[in-house]
Design a protein around this motif. Structure first.
Motif, PDB file in Angstrom:
ATOM      1  N   GLU A   1     -16.578  18.270 -59.226  1.00  0.00           N
ATOM      2  CA  GLU A   1     -16.833  19.315 -60.213  1.00  0.00           C
ATOM      3  C   GLU A   1     -17.663  18.796 -61.387  1.00  0.00           C
ATOM      4  N   ASN A   2     -17.543  17.512 -61.661  1.00  0.00           N
ATOM      5  CA  ASN A   2     -18.299  16.915 -62.762  1.00  0.00           C
ATOM      6  C   ASN A   2     -19.593  16.250 -62.299  1.00  0.00           C
ATOM      7  N   GLY A   3     -19.925  16.449 -61.002  1.00  0.00           N
ATOM      8  CA  GLY A   3     -21.194  15.937 -60.500  1.00  0.00           C
ATOM      9  C   GLY A   3     -21.130  14.546 -59.908  1.00  0.00           C
ATOM     10  N   TYR A   4     -19.940  14.099 -59.525  1.00  0.00           N
ATOM     11  CA  TYR A   4     -19.776  12.749 -58.997  1.00  0.00           C
ATOM     12  C   TYR A   4     -19.136  12.750 -57.610  1.00  0.00           C
ATOM     13  N   GLU A   5     -19.388  11.678 -56.886  1.00  0.00           N
ATOM     14  CA  GLU A   5     -18.598  11.315 -55.714  1.00  0.00           C
ATOM     15  C   GLU A   5     -18.000   9.944 -56.002  1.00  0.00           C
ATOM     16  N   LEU A   6     -16.681   9.861 -55.991  1.00  0.00           N
ATOM     17  CA  LEU A   6     -15.989   8.615 -56.329  1.00  0.00           C
ATOM     18  C   LEU A   6     -15.518   7.906 -55.073  1.00  0.00           C
ATOM     19  N   LEU A   7     -15.938   6.655 -54.932  1.00  0.00           N
ATOM     20  CA  LEU A   7     -15.429   5.782 -53.878  1.00  0.00           C
ATOM     21  C   LEU A   7     -14.482   4.801 -54.544  1.00  0.00           C
ATOM     22  N   PHE A   8     -13.237   4.825 -54.152  1.00  0.00           N
ATOM     23  CA  PHE A   8     -12.180   4.092 -54.871  1.00  0.00           C
ATOM     24  C   PHE A   8     -11.588   2.986 -54.017  1.00  0.00           C
ATOM     25  N   ASN A   9     -11.404   1.823 -54.637  1.00  0.00           N
ATOM     26  CA  ASN A   9     -10.737   0.717 -53.956  1.00  0.00           C
ATOM     27  C   ASN A   9      -9.614   0.166 -54.819  1.00  0.00           C
ATOM     28  N   ASP A  10      -8.433   0.081 -54.246  1.00  0.00           N
ATOM     29  CA  ASP A  10      -7.268  -0.553 -54.862  1.00  0.00           C
ATOM     30  C   ASP A  10      -7.167  -1.953 -54.280  1.00  0.00           C
ATOM     31  N   ALA A  11      -7.475  -2.963 -55.085  1.00  0.00           N
ATOM     32  CA  ALA A  11      -7.514  -4.342 -54.582  1.00  0.00           C
ATOM     33  C   ALA A  11      -6.135  -4.986 -54.504  1.00  0.00           C
ATOM     34  N   ASP A  12      -5.116  -4.304 -55.007  1.00  0.00           N
ATOM     35  CA  ASP A  12      -3.744  -4.813 -54.941  1.00  0.00           C
ATOM     36  C   ASP A  12      -3.641  -6.231 -55.515  1.00  0.00           C
ATOM     37  N   ASN A  13      -4.330  -6.446 -56.621  1.00  0.00           N
ATOM     38  CA  ASN A  13      -4.310  -7.723 -57.349  1.00  0.00           C
ATOM     39  C   ASN A  13      -4.808  -8.903 -56.520  1.00  0.00           C
ATOM     40  N   ASP A  14      -5.707  -8.645 -55.596  1.00  0.00           N
ATOM     41  CA  ASP A  14      -6.287  -9.692 -54.763  1.00  0.00           C
ATOM     42  C   ASP A  14      -7.779  -9.797 -55.096  1.00  0.00           C
ATOM     43  N   SER A  15      -8.164 -10.896 -55.745  1.00  0.00           N
ATOM     44  CA  SER A  15      -9.558 -11.044 -56.194  1.00  0.00           C
ATOM     45  C   SER A  15     -10.548 -11.008 -55.035  1.00  0.00           C
ATOM     46  N   ALA A  16     -10.174 -11.616 -53.909  1.00  0.00           N
ATOM     47  CA  ALA A  16     -11.069 -11.629 -52.754  1.00  0.00           C
ATOM     48  C   ALA A  16     -11.323 -10.216 -52.246  1.00  0.00           C
ATOM     49  N   VAL A  17     -10.277  -9.391 -52.220  1.00  0.00           N
ATOM     50  CA  VAL A  17     -10.419  -7.998 -51.796  1.00  0.00           C
ATOM     51  C   VAL A  17     -11.322  -7.235 -52.762  1.00  0.00           C
ATOM     52  N   GLN A  18     -11.175  -7.511 -54.049  1.00  0.00           N
ATOM     53  CA  GLN A  18     -11.995  -6.825 -55.036  1.00  0.00           C
ATOM     54  C   GLN A  18     -13.471  -7.160 -54.870  1.00  0.00           C
ATOM     55  N   LEU A  19     -13.788  -8.428 -54.651  1.00  0.00           N
ATOM     56  CA  LEU A  19     -15.181  -8.830 -54.429  1.00  0.00           C
ATOM     57  C   LEU A  19     -15.729  -8.213 -53.150  1.00  0.00           C
ATOM     58  N   GLU A  20     -14.895  -8.159 -52.108  1.00  0.00           N
ATOM     59  CA  GLU A  20     -15.305  -7.554 -50.845  1.00  0.00           C
ATOM     60  C   GLU A  20     -15.602  -6.063 -51.034  1.00  0.00           C
ATOM     61  N   ALA A  21     -14.801  -5.403 -51.859  1.00  0.00           N
ATOM     62  CA  ALA A  21     -15.022  -3.976 -52.114  1.00  0.00           C
ATOM     63  C   ALA A  21     -16.354  -3.750 -52.809  1.00  0.00           C
ATOM     64  N   ILE A  22     -16.684  -4.612 -53.766  1.00  0.00           N
ATOM     65  CA  ILE A  22     -17.954  -4.460 -54.481  1.00  0.00           C
ATOM     66  C   ILE A  22     -19.125  -4.666 -53.535  1.00  0.00           C
ATOM     67  N   ARG A  23     -19.010  -5.631 -52.646  1.00  0.00           N
ATOM     68  CA  ARG A  23     -20.084  -5.836 -51.657  1.00  0.00           C
ATOM     69  C   ARG A  23     -20.205  -4.616 -50.742  1.00  0.00           C
TER      70      ARG A  23
END
Length: 360
Positions: free
Chosen positions: A80-102
């Motif tokens: 409704e605000n003009g966005y599409e949100l892709l969301f990742n919950d890394a569950d406090n795992d830095s490696a998962v967070q970096l993988e999500a950004i890639r």
């Protein structure tokens, strides 16, 4: 860098007239999938029609504060605000967070938002984002080893720690308490919120000659707070009169542990207990006198990020650092103001009206 302080209108008129950082957040907005792994939580690809695609790499779902942060993003970055949100919950795992950004880079999103689990190890991945032409906006926790992001939106964590210390000094003086023997339950190791709050409080403790008996990691969780406090109650029985919890959920766990150990706390207890974040349940505890004070960390970064994106879309240059305004809340109306970094800041006495006005 130029520092800019913005006030977020959240319907809390009283708090905005005063100067002052969680629940499962696995649900997703339309166009976004959720989960703890990067592949599972970043479905979708690139721009969707006229929508601006935003990839959000969230820390996890460890606290009520985190729930509010994620909910804010879901509401702001909606179709409704003009966005599409892709969301990742890394569950406090830095490696998962970096993988999500890639994964966000591979999908060709327009913007990336990241709340960094730890403050270092970011230059390489931010260089990849820069090479891909994707602006990165950092929220909440800070990145210390790279400046390859457009803006950071968040809180001054050291100021929060200083405010806690200054309030405790004034409160102890008003109560005639001459000796402070404190136990600290820290947040996650390496998180900028943990580092800042620890440094700020310790600075006041050292200045005032207080004793910090121990300081251990509760990982920003209720279970972690309870586990650390159970150990403290055994190791320091009868020796402490202050417990500093670096978020609300740790404080809930600490109260459970003290209840089990027969330790009284709060306004009518033997132990002063304070928290950070100031989610509505914590402010309720302050109102009821179960907690003596709580120091706000504003989770509503998403509206500020929306403004940054609008500026970028218009070809403008946003501020590098955007600090959100925050408040301090106390159960008793005996300390109305504290001075932090040379600035007078009011302390809000919690009433039912104050609680009802809390937006999260």
């Amino acid at each position: 860098m130029k520092k800019k302080v913005l006030a977020l209108t959240l319907g809390l008129t009283m708090a905005l007239s005063l100067a002052a950082c969680g629940g499962n957040t696995g649900s997703s907005t339309s166009g976004a999938a959720s989960g703890s792994g990067a592949d599972a939580s970043t479905s979708g690809s690139g721009s969707s029609g006229d929508l601006i695609t935003v990839g959000f790499a969230q820390v996890g779902h460890e606290s009520d504060w985190r729930t509010a942060s994620t909910k804010s993003a879901e509401e702001v970055f909606s179709e409704e605000n003009g966005y599409e949100l892709l969301f990742n919950d890394a569950d406090n795992d830095s490696a998962v967070q970096l993988e999500a950004i890639r994964s966000f880079i591979q999908q060709g999103v327009d913007y990336i938002i990241v709340d960094p689990i730890v403050s270092t190890g970011w230059d390489s991945i931010l260089t990849e984002c820069e090479d891909a032409g994707i602006p990165v906006i950092v929220i909440d926790r800070t990145i210390d080893d790279s400046d390859k992001y457009v803006s950071w939106v968040g809180s001054d964590f050291k100021t929060e720690g200083l405010a806690c210390g200054e309030w405790l000094k004034a409160y102890a003086e008003a109560k005639g308490i001459s000796e402070i023997n404190a136990l600290v339950i820290e947040g996650s190791t390496g998180a900028s919120a943990t580092i800042g709050r620890t440094e700020g409080f310790k600075e006041i403790a050292d200045r005032e000659g207080w004793t910090i008996l121990d300081s251990q990691n509760g990982d920003f969780t209720e279970a972690g707070g309870q586990e650390v406090m159970e150990s403290y109650c055994q190791s320091y029985a009868g020796q402490f009169n202050v417990v500093i919890c670096q978020n609300d959920n740790e404080a809930y766990g600490a109260m459970t542990a003290m209840d089990a150990a027969g330790v009284t706390y709060g306004v009518d207890g033997d132990v002063i207990i304070v928290s950070f974040d100031s989610n509505k349940p914590a402010v309720q505890h302050v109102l009821e006198g179960n907690m003596n004070a709580t120091f706000e960390c504003n989770p509503m970064a998403a509206p500020f990020v929306d403004e940054v994106i609008k500026q970028l879309e218009a070809g403008e240059t946003p501020e590098k650092e955007i600090y959100m305004e925050e408040s301090w809340f106390a159960a008793e109306d005996i300390v109305s103001e504290i001075t932090v970094n040379g600035e007078a800041m009011p302390v809000i006495h919690v009433t039912q009206e104050v609680l009802d006005a809390r937006p999260y």
